[in-house]
Structures are given as C-alpha cells and as structure tokens.
Design a protein around this motif. Structure first.
Motif, mmCIF file in Angstrom:
data_model
loop_
_atom_site.group_PDB
_atom_site.id
_atom_site.type_symbol
_atom_site.label_atom_id
_atom_site.label_comp_id
_atom_site.label_asym_id
_atom_site.label_seq_id
_atom_site.Cartn_x
_atom_site.Cartn_y
_atom_site.Cartn_z
ATOM 1 N N ASP A 145 20.311 4.459 -35.708
ATOM 2 C CA ASP A 145 20.008 4.341 -34.281
ATOM 3 C C ASP A 145 20.302 5.612 -33.488
ATOM 4 O O ASP A 145 20.429 5.559 -32.274
ATOM 5 N N ARG A 146 20.441 6.746 -34.163
ATOM 6 C CA ARG A 146 20.753 7.987 -33.453
ATOM 7 C C ARG A 146 19.602 8.437 -32.565
ATOM 8 O O ARG A 146 18.440 8.343 -32.955
ATOM 9 N N PRO A 147 19.900 8.951 -31.349
ATOM 10 C CA PRO A 147 18.839 9.476 -30.486
ATOM 11 C C PRO A 147 18.113 10.648 -31.159
ATOM 12 O O PRO A 147 18.714 11.439 -31.880
ATOM 13 N N ARG A 170 13.321 12.198 -25.415
ATOM 14 C CA ARG A 170 14.523 11.747 -26.136
ATOM 15 C C ARG A 170 14.361 10.254 -26.408
ATOM 16 O O ARG A 170 14.440 9.430 -25.511
ATOM 17 N N THR A 229 15.584 6.815 -28.254
ATOM 18 C CA THR A 229 16.749 6.131 -28.810
ATOM 19 C C THR A 229 16.239 4.862 -29.477
ATOM 20 O O THR A 229 15.839 3.913 -28.788
#
Length: 92
Positions: A45-47, A65, A67
């Motif tokens: 789940d990292r941006p 960006r 997410t």
C-alpha cells in the motif's frame, strides 16, 4: 484480488487520468489528453509518485501521487507552487 480504480482531473487545459490497479503489486498508469505518459509499480500500500510532463509552453512537470490503500485508493495532483489537488474518482 485485483481491482482497477480510475481518477480524473483537468489542469491547465489538459485532461489527466489515472488508473490504479490494486493487488499484491499495485500498478499506476497516468494519461494526459488520452496518451499514456507515466507508469509505475509498487508492492503493498505504499504511495507511488509518478512525475509526468504536461504539453504546455514551456512544458510543466507535475506529479500524480497514488496511494493504493489501505481501503479505497486515492490520487493527488501535485503542481509546483500550488496546493495538491485531489483527483476525482470515476466509475467505469
């Protein structure tokens, strides 16, 4: 389970669309005026920042960006010198 989420925003006269495909590996695709200009992958789940160029005069670099999670994915448009803008989800 993989799922695709779509986001959109208009900026400086250009259409910016993002697709976030969730799953074990998240995939982010960015289109400007209907042409793919950015692509990135991440685990979990990292941006994910994806920097793309808008075809303005002179060209403008912006960052989407994404997410992927947890929960429902989100996307922000980051333009130098301005507050980040939330991209609207689009059902397809």
């Amino acid at each position: 389970m993989r799922r695709r989420h779509h986001f959109h925003i208009d900026h400086a006269g250009h259409s910016i669309s993002t697709t976030v495909q969730t799953g074990h590996t998240a995939v982010v695709e960015v289109l400007v005026d209907g042409k793919e200009v950015g692509y990135a992958k991440t685990s979990g789940d990292r941006p994910v920042p994806v920097t793309v160029e808008l075809p303005t005069e002179p060209p403008t670099l912006v960052t989407v960006r994404a997410t992927p999670g947890p929960g429902i994915p989100r996307c922000l448009l980051e333009v130098p010198g301005a507050e980040p803008q939330m991209m609207s989800p689009r059902p397809y």
